[in-house]
Design a protein around this motif. Structure first.
Motif, PDB file in Angstrom:
ATOM      1  N   ASN A 174       0.815  -1.225   0.000  1.00  7.77           N
ATOM      2  CA  ASN A 174       0.000   0.000   0.000  1.00  7.77           C
ATOM      3  C   ASN A 174       0.851   1.280   0.000  1.00  7.77           C
ATOM      4  O   ASN A 174       0.325   2.371   0.183  1.00  7.77           O
ATOM      5  N   VAL A 175       2.158   1.155  -0.191  1.00  8.18           N
ATOM      6  CA  VAL A 175       2.991   2.367  -0.064  1.00  8.18           C
ATOM      7  C   VAL A 175       2.866   3.258  -1.291  1.00  8.18           C
ATOM      8  O   VAL A 175       2.473   2.816  -2.378  1.00  8.18           O
ATOM      9  N   LYS A 176       3.235   4.514  -1.069  1.00  9.46           N
ATOM     10  CA  LYS A 176       3.360   5.450  -2.182  1.00  9.46           C
ATOM     11  C   LYS A 176       4.721   6.123  -2.057  1.00  9.46           C
ATOM     12  O   LYS A 176       5.101   6.577  -0.964  1.00  9.46           O
ATOM     13  N   VAL A 177       5.434   6.162  -3.175  1.00 16.06           N
ATOM     14  CA  VAL A 177       6.744   6.810  -3.178  1.00 16.06           C
ATOM     15  C   VAL A 177       6.745   7.877  -4.260  1.00 16.06           C
ATOM     16  O   VAL A 177       5.952   7.814  -5.201  1.00 16.06           O
ATOM     17  N   GLY A 178       7.609   8.854  -4.122  1.00 10.68           N
ATOM     18  CA  GLY A 178       7.667   9.882  -5.154  1.00 10.68           C
ATOM     19  C   GLY A 178       8.599  11.011  -4.772  1.00 10.68           C
ATOM     20  O   GLY A 178       9.159  11.045  -3.676  1.00 10.68           O
ATOM     21  N   GLN A 179       8.778  11.881  -5.741  1.00 17.01           N
ATOM     22  CA  GLN A 179       9.574  13.106  -5.539  1.00 17.01           C
ATOM     23  C   GLN A 179       8.648  14.285  -5.851  1.00 17.01           C
ATOM     24  O   GLN A 179       8.679  14.838  -6.950  1.00 17.01           O
ATOM     25  N   PRO A 180       7.780  14.658  -4.872  1.00 17.05           N
ATOM     26  CA  PRO A 180       6.767  15.690  -5.144  1.00 17.05           C
ATOM     27  C   PRO A 180       7.258  17.136  -5.064  1.00 17.05           C
ATOM     28  O   PRO A 180       6.457  18.067  -5.114  1.00 17.05           O
ATOM     29  N   GLU A 181       8.581  17.329  -4.973  1.00 18.99           N
ATOM     30  CA  GLU A 181       9.111  18.683  -4.762  1.00 18.99           C
ATOM     31  C   GLU A 181       8.628  19.685  -5.805  1.00 18.99           C
ATOM     32  O   GLU A 181       8.451  20.864  -5.521  1.00 18.99           O
ATOM     33  N   ILE A 182       8.431  19.211  -7.052  1.00 18.43           N
ATOM     34  CA  ILE A 182       8.048  20.134  -8.138  1.00 18.43           C
ATOM     35  C   ILE A 182       6.742  20.834  -7.787  1.00 18.43           C
ATOM     36  O   ILE A 182       6.514  21.990  -8.150  1.00 18.43           O
ATOM     37  N   GLN A 183       5.889  20.134  -7.020  1.00 20.97           N
ATOM     38  CA  GLN A 183       4.598  20.724  -6.634  1.00 20.97           C
ATOM     39  C   GLN A 183       4.769  21.784  -5.547  1.00 20.97           C
ATOM     40  O   GLN A 183       3.828  22.510  -5.221  1.00 20.97           O
ATOM     41  N   LEU A 184       5.970  21.855  -4.985  1.00 24.66           N
ATOM     42  CA  LEU A 184       6.286  22.915  -4.021  1.00 24.66           C
ATOM     43  C   LEU A 184       7.069  24.032  -4.712  1.00 24.66           C
ATOM     44  O   LEU A 184       7.542  24.966  -4.063  1.00 24.66           O
ATOM     45  N   GLY A 185       7.274  23.872  -6.021  1.00 26.85           N
ATOM     46  CA  GLY A 185       8.023  24.874  -6.769  1.00 26.85           C
ATOM     47  C   GLY A 185       9.526  24.711  -6.668  1.00 26.85           C
ATOM     48  O   GLY A 185      10.279  25.639  -6.969  1.00 26.85           O
ATOM     49  N   VAL A 186       9.975  23.526  -6.242  1.00 25.29           N
ATOM     50  CA  VAL A 186      11.421  23.271  -6.144  1.00 25.29           C
ATOM     51  C   VAL A 186      11.734  21.914  -6.796  1.00 25.29           C
ATOM     52  O   VAL A 186      10.885  21.340  -7.489  1.00 25.29           O
TER      53      VAL A 186
END
Ligand code: HXC
Length: 257
Positions: A124-136
């Motif tokens: 059930n895990v979720k992994v990612g690099q969501p930094e772009i959604q913070l503008g970085v």
């Protein structure tokens, strides 16, 4: 031992455990404590393999956004360099290291998991690099270790979109190596780590140095590195035990120091 990060050692397996609810956000103090315990896990002879663990709920939701948001440029540069250095210290622990991923491994959390040699995740895990959604962008290895692990195109998809990748896709892409039931994550990681607790420590250290060091070099130099590390193992008791045991008793029966 820190306030938010601990190292518990049992039967040769050291567990570096994050405990900063609710999502183990990596702030400056967590970063410093992780660095301290990476050093301890490196130096202690009774630690033969390491598990990185964030507890049953979640591995880590990333760097602490609330702490970072109002940083000045010099402050964030220092924080980023510290986290990058800490993650390098974990990646350089000269012993097998496995990340036991529950819940989320996002941003700096995935970057932490990427320092391990092997990743076990709950289904059930979720992994990612969501930094772009913070503008970085990822700032502690996400653009580098992920690209080296799964290649540039898949990394660009993940980094450009910031999307959450579910366990099954993460397995297919090679971001994680094993997917198990959520309740079995720590046990599966422990099983992976424990198989090395009585292994030939110097040879395991050399194998890791050859693979990771070689990936940073061109092939001729990497092959030289491997060759030197290979020959150096003739200075160990483990080589003598291992080969003598094979000759006398057949394969797979050697015991190591
Ligand atoms: C600080 C965080 C946080 C984070 C969650 N929280 N992630 N605080 N830093 N990275 C806080 C929330 O504000 C909230 O606080 C509480 O934890 C629970 O979060 P919720 O969103 O309410 O929970 P949930 O709906 O279960 O969602 C969990 C989540 C989501 C999927 C992890 O919170 C999320 O997307 N977090 C941000 C992930 C992210 O962008 N990570 C990258 C960070 S940048 P309150 O007080 O409201 O209860 C990064 C850069 C690394 O990592 C490089 C640095 C050099």
């Amino acid at each position: 031992m820190g306030e938010f990060v601990t190292l518990e050692v049992k039967d040769g397996v050291g567990t570096i455990r994050l405990d900063r609810p609710p999502v183990n956000a990596l702030n400056a103090q967590v970063t410093a404590e992780l660095a301290e315990l990476a050093k301890e896990a490196t130096e202690r002879d009774d630690v033969r393999a390491v598990i990185l663990y964030g507890g049953e709920k979640t591995f880590a939701g990333g760097a602490d956004i609330k702490e970072m948001a109002t940083r000045t440029y010099p402050e964030i540069a220092k924080f980023g360099a510290n986290l990058t250095g800490t993650l390098a210290a974990i990646a350089n622990i000269p012993k097998p290291v496995v990340a036991a991923i529950t819940g989320y491994a996002l941003g700096g959390g995935l970057e932490l998991a990427l320092t391990a040699d092997w990743r076990v995740a709950g289904d059930n895990v979720k992994v990612g690099q969501p930094e772009i959604q913070l503008g970085v962008i990822p700032g502690a290895g996400g653009t580098q270790r992920l690209a080296r692990l799964i290649g540039p195109s898949k990394t660009k998809d993940i980094v450009y979109t910031g999307r959450f990748v579910k366990a099954e896709e993460a397995l297919r892409l090679g971001i994680v190596d094993q997917v198990v039931a959520p309740d079995d994550v720590y046990a599966a990681a422990h099983k992976w780590a424990a198989q090395f607790a009585n292994g030939p420590a110097v040879a395991l250290r050399a194998a890791k140095a050859a693979i990771d060091g070689g990936l940073d070099m061109d092939l001729p130099n990497a092959l030289k590195l491997e060759s030197h590390l290979f020959a150096a193992l003739w200075a160990t008791q483990d080589q003598q035990n291992g080969m003598k045991s094979f000759i006398e008793n057949g394969p797979g029966k050697a015991t190591f120091e």
